[in-house]
Design a protein around this motif. Structure first.
Motif, short mmCIF file in Angstrom:
data_model
loop_
_atom_site.label_atom_id
_atom_site.label_comp_id
_atom_site.label_asym_id
_atom_site.label_seq_id
_atom_site.Cartn_x
_atom_site.Cartn_y
_atom_site.Cartn_z
N UNK A 134 6.68 8.94 0.82
CA UNK A 134 5.86 7.86 1.36
C UNK A 134 6.09 7.72 2.86
N UNK A 172 0.81 -1.22 0.00
CA UNK A 172 0.00 0.00 0.00
C UNK A 172 0.84 1.26 0.00
N UNK A 173 1.88 1.29 -0.83
CA UNK A 173 2.67 2.51 -0.96
C UNK A 173 1.92 3.48 -1.86
N UNK A 174 2.05 4.78 -1.59
CA UNK A 174 1.41 5.77 -2.46
C UNK A 174 2.21 5.85 -3.75
N UNK A 175 1.62 5.44 -4.88
CA UNK A 175 2.42 5.28 -6.10
C UNK A 175 2.96 6.59 -6.65
N UNK A 176 2.30 7.70 -6.29
CA UNK A 176 2.72 8.98 -6.89
C UNK A 176 3.77 9.69 -6.04
#
Lengths: 338, 366
Positions: free
Chosen positions: B95, B85-89
């Motif tokens: 992160x 669930x890493x923030x892709x942006x």
């Protein structure tokens, strides 16, 4: 002798095999040539002539057809056409403004509605989703006609609604706003007397109805592709609902929304049928966009050569805008894993 | 730093009960692993603690505080997700800094904590990268790093290693254990992999069908399983089970499976005497079955004859799949064993390490 014959036939077979794909492509090429490339080239050619009604019979072989070089282009850009209320850069500016303001309204509204419809546990979600397809499938000419009637001065629903509201405030007079024809806005302090007429606002309202469902559809798809655990991670990280919206939802639907916005922009920029049937570019060409003007050049003024040059200009304007937006927004970039 | 307590915790989704009246207490600084087959409710139990699901009944305490109605962000926990669930942006740095930024932590402090965590996890070089530019193992580290910088009282891990390849999993297992020693914080870790549970946990809670089966140290769980489920779930290859009957044969108490009869040693006989005549399940782990030619000294062995069905050479040991009458079972024998497929052979049960369960209740008999 024998071997050279053999190698020659082999060579021939190879050539045949290499040519095979082109046979398959040929029908498409022919079709594209007839309906796309030929008119395109033809248009560019007549944009350098003074093509008029009298030339229609013999077309390019007409003896009276004169090649005028870039005169049509110069006259369009510099002024000098025998047309009332026409200044190229005013129309271009209005056209850009029209497209930009439409997108600026449609995209946020589309996202907002998509987020609301995406709420967990909402009743009858499918019904809403079916309803918002409606504006997409109704032909724009029908939409334009309906909204034209809504904004009708005498019988339109908008004025009747306003009359009722005015009645609550003690006014017995029926409201008679000439939405699509009034050049001077009736409420100067609210809508200053500038380049934008009431018709612009009326058309914004009508086109909103036409435009948001597409944005909502794209946003809904994008929303559903955001993994739920990103929101969970964000909620553990301490993000409130609005912080989750700005830090997770917005950046993650951005890759889908930007191409949609670019598409929406080009669509609004060239929204001929809606603009033409709603206001005919009026009053006094205040809501004219480039394509409706080009049509007017042909239909009423019969200036085929000028109209052709005008279309070429529109093509380049649209192309430049598209290239710029694409560069600025990186519309083709995405966060997905390589 | 905090203890965690589950008191009569129940979670229902509609009519189905995911977590069924679970009670346990996790001491401060403990590494508790919740283990069970997929769909057993272990992840739900963890999500209840994180505040991602609402509790249907009972209460959960972190430290002395009941957290049933506390928002996830205020529970002083951090969670590592199975999908990371890493923030892709966001970059790796952003992160990890995301939660701290929301808390309005001073910039220097954020920088200090992120670089410290990155140092510990060996991802300092990756801080400017985006998640999509990382390998699975690196993403895993970033997810752990994001948890570390929050300096939570309790770390929650939801199957964090299941998306990694086997080799990396072994390596990360050791790293998470090291991290636990270093941080001296309570860890609660969910996995379906009993090897992960055995290797990392200070205590293991075995869950099946929403119910807590047993909670104990890994060794106790292995040596003294409470019931058939725990006995079968912990250990690989799994414990062998034989339906059998306890009966007297002269002075001896024997286990009679119908196909073979083995006698219990004196002390065990004394313990199980009161169950004479009972239908039982007789359990023995593969490593307690030996090739008769390579038996350890001083065991109370019982020999039975078998047919060798399959052999699996592991190098340091051999897994034998054996048949005795209607029973098939696995033995883990000395690599020097010469048993070959199809042969009739003799194996020896080490009767000091057997388990006897009630056939009806499936509970261990004591």
């Amino acid at each position: 002798m024998e071997t050279s014959k053999k190698s020659a036939s082999l060579h021939k077979a190879n050539l045949k095999r290499a040519a095979l794909p082109y046979y398959y492509l040929l029908p498409a090429f022919i079709l594209m040539g007839v309906i796309t490339f030929y008119p395109l080239i033809y248009q560019v050619i007549i944009s350098f002539t003074d093509f008029q009604t009298k030339d229609l019979l013999k077309q390019l072989s007409s003896p009276e057809l004169k090649y005028v070089g870039i005169q049509n282009y110069v006259e369009i850009v510099m002024g000098g056409l025998p047309v009332q209320n026409f200044e190229f850069f005013r129309i271009l500016t209005y056209n850009l403004w029209w497209a930009v303001t439409n997108v600026m309204v449609h995209v946020p509204a589309g996202i907002l509605i998509a987020v609301l419809l995406n709420t967990q546990g909402l009743w009858m979600k499918r019904l809403y989703r079916a309803i918002y397809i409606l504006p997409i499938v109704i032909p724009p000419i029908v939409v334009a006609t309906v909204w034209q009637n809504i904004f009708d001065e005498q019988y339109g629903a908008m004025n009747q609604l306003l009359s009722v509201i005015a009645g609550w405030f003690g006014s017995a007079d029926p409201v008679h706003i000439r939405w699509l024809n009034e050049y001077t806005p009736p409420i100067p302090w609210l809508l200053p007397n500038g380049p934008l007429t009431l018709a612009y606002y009326a058309m914004m309202i009508a086109n909103f109805w036409l435009g948001w469902p597409f944005m909502t559809m794209v946003a809904t798809g994008a929303l559903q592709s955001i993994p739920k655990d990103l929101y969970e991670a964000a909620s553990i990280d301490g993000a409130s609902g609005s912080q989750q919206f700005w830090n997770v939802t917005v950046p993650l639907i951005r890759p889908a929304m930007i191409p949609a916005a670019v598409y929406g922009f080009t669509l609004s920029f060239n929204l001929f049928n809606f603009v033409y049937f709603m206001s005919r570019g009026g009053p006094a060409r205040s809501t004219e966009i480039l394509v409706t003007f080009a049509y007017d050049l042909v239909r009423n003024l019969r200036l085929f050569g000028v109209a052709a040059a005008f279309s070429v200009i529109i093509f380049f304007v649209a192309l430049i805008i598209f290239l710029i937006t694409n560069r600025i927004t990186h519309a083709t970039e995405s966060y997905s894993e390589a | 730093m905090a203890s965690v307590t589950y008191k009569n915790v129940v979670k229902k989704f509609g009519d189905s009960t995911a977590v069924d009246n679970i009670n346990f207490h996790v001491e401060d600084k403990e590494f508790l692993v919740l283990v069970g087959p997929s769909g057993c409710g272990k992840t739900t139990a963890l999500r209840l603690l994180a505040g991602l699901e609402e509790i249907t009944g009972g209460e959960i305490q972190i430290g002395d505080r009941v957290v049933n109605d506390v928002a996830p962000k205020d529970r002083d926990i951090a969670m590592v997700f199975q999908s990371y669930a890493l923030y892709p942006h966001l970059s790796v740095y952003d992160n990890m800094a995301f939660g701290l930024k929301l808390k309005k932590t001073p910039k220097d402090e954020i920088k200090r904590r992120v670089s410290e965590a990155a140092e510990v996890l060996g991802i300092t070089d990756l801080l400017q990268r985006k998640p999509r530019q990382l390998s699975g193992g690196q993403r895993q580290r970033v997810a752990v790093g994001r948890a570390i910088v929050r300096e939570p009282k309790v770390f929650l891990f939801d199957e964090p290693l299941s998306n990694l390849d086997a080799k990396l999993r072994v390596q990360m297992r050791a790293e998470i254990s090291k991290l636990h020693q270093r941080l001296q914080t309570t860890f609660i870790y969910v996995t379906h992999d009993q090897v992960e549970a055995m290797t990392m946990a200070t205590r293991i809670a075995v869950i099946n069908r929403g119910k807590l089966q047993q909670i104990d140290s890994p060794q106790n769980l292995y040596d003294h399983p409470n019931n058939l489920f725990v006995a079968g779930f912990i250990g690989s290859p799994a414990m062998n089970f034989f339906p059998a009957k306890l009966r007297k044969d002269g002075a001896k108490l024997v286990v009679d499976s119908g196909d073979f009869v083995v006698a219990l040693p004196a002390d065990a006989a004394k313990k199980y005497e009161k169950y004479e005549g009972r239908e039982v399940v007789f359990g023995i782990r593969p490593e307690n079955i030996h090739d008769v030619h390579f038996t350890p000294p001083n065991i109370h062995g019982e020999t039975i004859s078998v047919k060798v069905d399959v052999t699996e050479l592991m190098g340091n040991e051999i897994f034998l799949y054996l048949v005795n009458g209607k029973n098939t079972f696995v033995a883990r024998v000395d690599p020097r064993s010469k048993m070959r497929v199809g042969e009739q052979a003799q194996v020896m049960f080490d009767m000091d390490h057997v388990h006897i369960f009630d056939a009806q209740t499936e509970e261990a008999l004591h």
